[in-house]
Design an enzyme around this catalytic site. Structure first.
Site, PDB file in Angstrom:
ATOM      1  N   SER A 143       0.845  -1.192   0.000  1.00  0.00           N
ATOM      2  CA  SER A 143       0.000   0.000   0.000  1.00  0.00           C
ATOM      3  C   SER A 143       0.877   1.239   0.000  1.00  0.00           C
ATOM      4  O   SER A 143       2.049   1.192   0.417  1.00  0.00           O
ATOM      5  CB  SER A 143      -0.891   0.009   1.253  1.00  0.00           C
ATOM      6  OG  SER A 143      -1.546   1.254   1.430  1.00  0.00           O
ATOM      7  N   TYR A 156      -2.029  -1.072  10.258  1.00  0.00           N
ATOM      8  CA  TYR A 156      -2.036  -1.139   8.798  1.00  0.00           C
ATOM      9  C   TYR A 156      -0.695  -0.658   8.249  1.00  0.00           C
ATOM     10  O   TYR A 156      -0.107  -1.300   7.372  1.00  0.00           O
ATOM     11  CB  TYR A 156      -3.181  -0.293   8.248  1.00  0.00           C
ATOM     12  CG  TYR A 156      -3.463  -0.506   6.782  1.00  0.00           C
ATOM     13  CD1 TYR A 156      -4.247  -1.574   6.355  1.00  0.00           C
ATOM     14  CD2 TYR A 156      -2.944   0.354   5.815  1.00  0.00           C
ATOM     15  CE1 TYR A 156      -4.512  -1.775   5.009  1.00  0.00           C
ATOM     16  CE2 TYR A 156      -3.202   0.161   4.464  1.00  0.00           C
ATOM     17  CZ  TYR A 156      -3.984  -0.902   4.066  1.00  0.00           C
ATOM     18  OH  TYR A 156      -4.234  -1.104   2.733  1.00  0.00           O
TER      19      TYR A 156
END
Length: 251
Positions: A143, A156
């Site tokens: 990401s 995350y």
């Protein structure tokens, strides 16, 4: 014209929706047999149906990417059904509650790290022995938030950052076996993971334009990048992370 993945066998985790589904459909279009791995039966079977509708070759395997036995079964089923494995796409992932790091519950930390990072380790652990037989390819989905920090998403951030270094590690370890290992780092992509952001009108106005192109991406755009890295067109690329973020990293 020769299809780019003609005759290849691919496994795509999280293939029931979003980037995973878009990648599965694109791979099938380029000639690959696709094993759709997902925890949700309905969405996984729907991806397979969409591939079959276009006369492609696909199989759904219910998979919990956080469990070793489930990943082993996924690889075994793939090899039994299709005779081997050429391409592994480690795509499955989840978001997290947006809270300060110290306010994040320990069980949620564990869930995010297991789903977004441990799953990459497990996927490679059990797929690499088969990929060695095929000069295989691995593409891990990281990401933009694996490349830079952001408030309130500590688990995350940590998981997706780990994916990038694990990708580099595997590329170094298995390059001698002709296995290429790369990652993609999507920015804000129109998938279920951003549904919560869309409901906050004030926040969404900023998030949806937080890159050089001033728009969010779509799953098909990430699938195109994954296809490139999985294909022979990227034959001299390994250990790399390809940003697919509309310029989010430089914004």
């Amino acid at each position: 014209m020769m299809k780019r993945l003609e005759g290849k066998v691919s496994v795509i985790t999280g293939g029931g929706g979003g980037i995973g589904r878009a990648t599965a459909l694109r791979f099938s279009k380029e000639g690959a047999a696709v094993v759709v791995a997902d925890l949700d039966d309905a969405s996984g079977e729907e991806t397979v149906r969409l591939i079959h509708e276009k006369k492609g070759n696909a199989l759904f395997v219910k998979t919990n990417v956080r469990e070793s036995e489930s990943i082993q079964s996924l690889v075994h089923t793939t090899v039994e059904h299709f005779g081997g494995l050429d391409i592994l796409i480690n795509n499955a992932g989840i978001g997290q509650s947006e809270v300060r790091s110290i306010d994040l519950e320990e069980n949620e930390w564990d869930a995010v790290l297991d789903t977004n990072l441990k799953s990459i380790f497990l996927g490679m652990k059990y797929a690499v022995p088969e990929l060695m037989k095929k000069d295989g390819v691995i593409v891990n989905v990281s990401s933009l938030l694996g490349l830079k920090g952001r408030k309130f998403v500590s688990a995350y951030n940590a998981a997706k950052g780990g994916v990038i270094l694990l990708t580099q590690n595997a590329a170094l370890e298995y390059g001698k076996d002709n296995i290429r290992v790369n990652a993609v780092a999507p920015g804000v992509i129109d998938t279920n993971i951003i549904n919560g952001w869309k409901k906050d009108e004030r926040k969404w106005s900023a998030i949806s334009q937080s890159n050089a192109l001033r728009r969010i991406g779509n799953p098909e755009e990430v699938a195109s990048a994954i296809l490139f890295l999985a294909s022979d067109e990227a034959s001299f690329i390994t250990g790399a992370t390809l940003s697919v973020d509309g310029g989010g990293l430089i914004f």
